[in-house]
Design a protein around this motif. Structure first.
Motif, PDB file in Angstrom:
ATOM      1  N   THR A  57       1.967   1.262  19.932  1.00  0.00           N
ATOM      2  CA  THR A  57       2.679   2.543  19.767  1.00  0.00           C
ATOM      3  C   THR A  57       1.900   3.555  18.942  1.00  0.00           C
ATOM      4  N   LEU A  58       0.800   3.127  18.316  1.00  0.00           N
ATOM      5  CA  LEU A  58       0.076   4.024  17.416  1.00  0.00           C
ATOM      6  C   LEU A  58      -0.579   5.187  18.135  1.00  0.00           C
ATOM      7  N   SER A  59      -0.921   4.996  19.395  1.00  0.00           N
ATOM      8  CA  SER A  59      -1.631   6.052  20.126  1.00  0.00           C
ATOM      9  C   SER A  59      -0.779   7.297  20.321  1.00  0.00           C
ATOM     10  N   ARG A  60       0.539   7.159  20.168  1.00  0.00           N
ATOM     11  CA  ARG A  60       1.384   8.339  20.335  1.00  0.00           C
ATOM     12  C   ARG A  60       2.305   8.561  19.131  1.00  0.00           C
ATOM     13  N   SER A  61       1.867   8.076  17.966  1.00  0.00           N
ATOM     14  CA  SER A  61       2.644   8.286  16.749  1.00  0.00           C
ATOM     15  C   SER A  61       1.812   9.038  15.727  1.00  0.00           C
ATOM     16  N   THR A  68       0.815  -1.213   0.000  1.00  0.00           N
ATOM     17  CA  THR A  68       0.000   0.000   0.000  1.00  0.00           C
ATOM     18  C   THR A  68       0.845   1.258   0.000  1.00  0.00           C
ATOM     19  N   SER A  69       0.163   2.375  -0.240  1.00  0.00           N
ATOM     20  CA  SER A  69       0.790   3.689  -0.117  1.00  0.00           C
ATOM     21  C   SER A  69      -0.322   4.714   0.077  1.00  0.00           C
ATOM     22  N   TRP A  70       0.002   5.999  -0.153  1.00  0.00           N
ATOM     23  CA  TRP A  70      -0.981   7.062   0.046  1.00  0.00           C
ATOM     24  C   TRP A  70      -2.232   6.795  -0.789  1.00  0.00           C
ATOM     25  N   GLY A  71      -3.384   7.063  -0.186  1.00  0.00           N
ATOM     26  CA  GLY A  71      -4.640   6.887  -0.888  1.00  0.00           C
ATOM     27  C   GLY A  71      -5.263   5.528  -0.701  1.00  0.00           C
ATOM     28  N   CYS A  72      -4.638   4.658   0.095  1.00  0.00           N
ATOM     29  CA  CYS A  72      -5.233   3.348   0.347  1.00  0.00           C
ATOM     30  C   CYS A  72      -6.484   3.531   1.213  1.00  0.00           C
ATOM     31  N   PRO A  73      -7.609   2.960   0.796  1.00  0.00           N
ATOM     32  CA  PRO A  73      -8.818   3.054   1.628  1.00  0.00           C
ATOM     33  C   PRO A  73      -8.672   2.190   2.878  1.00  0.00           C
ATOM     34  N   ALA A 133       7.107   2.367   5.774  1.00  0.00           N
ATOM     35  CA  ALA A 133       8.335   3.019   5.312  1.00  0.00           C
ATOM     36  C   ALA A 133       8.499   4.393   5.941  1.00  0.00           C
ATOM     37  N   ALA A 134       7.956   4.565   7.147  1.00  0.00           N
ATOM     38  CA  ALA A 134       8.020   5.867   7.813  1.00  0.00           C
ATOM     39  C   ALA A 134       9.463   6.333   8.009  1.00  0.00           C
ATOM     40  N   SER A 181       2.645   7.117   7.819  1.00  0.00           N
ATOM     41  CA  SER A 181       1.652   6.679   8.793  1.00  0.00           C
ATOM     42  C   SER A 181       0.709   5.638   8.208  1.00  0.00           C
ATOM     43  N   VAL A 182       0.366   4.644   9.053  1.00  0.00           N
ATOM     44  CA  VAL A 182      -0.603   3.614   8.650  1.00  0.00           C
ATOM     45  C   VAL A 182      -1.977   3.860   9.280  1.00  0.00           C
ATOM     46  N   LYS A 183      -2.103   4.941  10.022  1.00  0.00           N
ATOM     47  CA  LYS A 183      -3.349   5.193  10.744  1.00  0.00           C
ATOM     48  C   LYS A 183      -4.550   5.380   9.822  1.00  0.00           C
ATOM     49  N   HIS A 184      -4.297   5.820   8.606  1.00  0.00           N
ATOM     50  CA  HIS A 184      -5.406   6.151   7.715  1.00  0.00           C
ATOM     51  C   HIS A 184      -6.076   4.913   7.130  1.00  0.00           C
TER      52      HIS A 184
END
Length: 316
Positions: free
Chosen positions: A311-315, A44-49, A90-91, A71-74
């Protein structure tokens, strides 16, 4: 990923290398009509649903998500973690150009490059720059790094060869990064340059508010390559209109400022349209890291840049 991102990232050597390590089926923009029944890895990359529970129900063999961006949060939802799917990002590759941009901004800010270039253009003649900008330069300046994120840590590394005192503020930092750890109030009051590298979280919203802006040294520079929400932009604009502070802003609210914004014209402000991160040829660095991760997965090895849900809650 979105079609335009795929066109920029999955090309030439990247496409050839991807084909060597995997049987590739391209999905562009959404999962609505995609056959996911045989999919083992999402690249994946930017724009992944969002990879929702509904998407996962159609992908019974999915074991990993390799993200060729930051970021993978999206797109990585709770359902992904609940199913135990491995996730890589790849952050760290995307952190490199942001850190480089920040270093350049710090060096140029202390040297007053933008201001002198503008004055020189207007004067079309030399001037006594020492008199105009007393004490300008980079020797023995104090740099404050807000947030010991991947980017913040890399900025601290890049600053080591210079004659700077480096301060860092991060409530989660418990190790020695070669910078003096202080609280945020001390950092903003003591720094010639304050550089933001914290994530956008409820507790970081407007962390740089009117009070902290007022505490900054006269002539100090605020650099934001992180998230616009970290700054109270109305308070910052009011401070910048006085001419007391300088700013380098790669993130603003809204992301692209309205045409009437005073930030475009203020001589003490450099506004850029979110260009610090990976663009152009720098996209290949993210793709290469993601392909390295995919190769590790294919060989049965754990990810070198795996993401832990805790770790996502503070990244970012």
């Amino acid at each position: 990923m979105s079609a335009d991102v795929a066109e920029r990232i999955v090309q030439g050597p990247v496409r050839a290398r991807l084909a060597r390590v995997a049987d590739v089926h391209q999905i562009v923009d959404d999962f609505a009509h995609a056959d996911l029944s045989q999919t083992e890895v999402l690249f994946t990359s930017w724009g992944c649903p969002p990879v929702t529970a509904e998407v996962l129900a159609r992908a019974p063999r999915l074991r990993a998500i390799v993200h060729a961006a930051g970021s993978v949060k999206h797109h990585v939802t709770d359902a992904v973690w609940q199913r135990g799917i491995a996730v890589s990002s790849a952050a760290s590759a995307n952190a490199e150009p942001v850190a480089e941009f920040t270093l350049a901004a710090i060096l140029f800010a202390n040297k007053r490059v933008f201001d002198i270039a503008r004055a020189y253009r207007d004067l079309r003649a030399n001037a006594d720059w020492d008199a105009r900008y007393p004490g300008f330069g980079n020797y023995r300046r104090t740099i404050g790094v807000v947030g010991a994120s991947r980017i913040g840590r890399r900025v601290i590394e890049l600053l080591r060869p210079f004659d700077f005192e480096v301060l860092v503020s991060d409530p989660y930092l418990h190790e020695d990064l070669g910078a003096r750890k202080v609280d945020l109030d001390e950092l903003v009051a003591a720094s010639d340059v304050v550089s933001l590298h914290a994530p956008d979280l409820p507790e970081t919203r407007h962390m740089i508010d009117a009070r902290r802006l007022a505490a900054m040294r006269d002539g100090a520079t605020l650099i934001n390559t992180a998230r616009a929400a970290l700054i109270d932009q109305d308070a910052l604009t009011a401070e910048l209109l006085t001419g007391r502070l300088f700013a380098v802003l790669d993130h603003t609210e809204p992301e692209f400022l309205p045409t009437h914004s005073p930030l475009y014209e203020l001589p003490n402000v450099l506004v850029t349209p979110h260009i610090a991160g990976s663009l152009g040829g720098e996209l290949a660095r993210m793709a290469d890291l993601a392909l390295d991760e995919l190769s590790r997965y294919a060989r049965g090895l754990p990810f070198a840049h795996g993401i832990e849900p805790t770790t996502l809650s503070r990244s970012a």
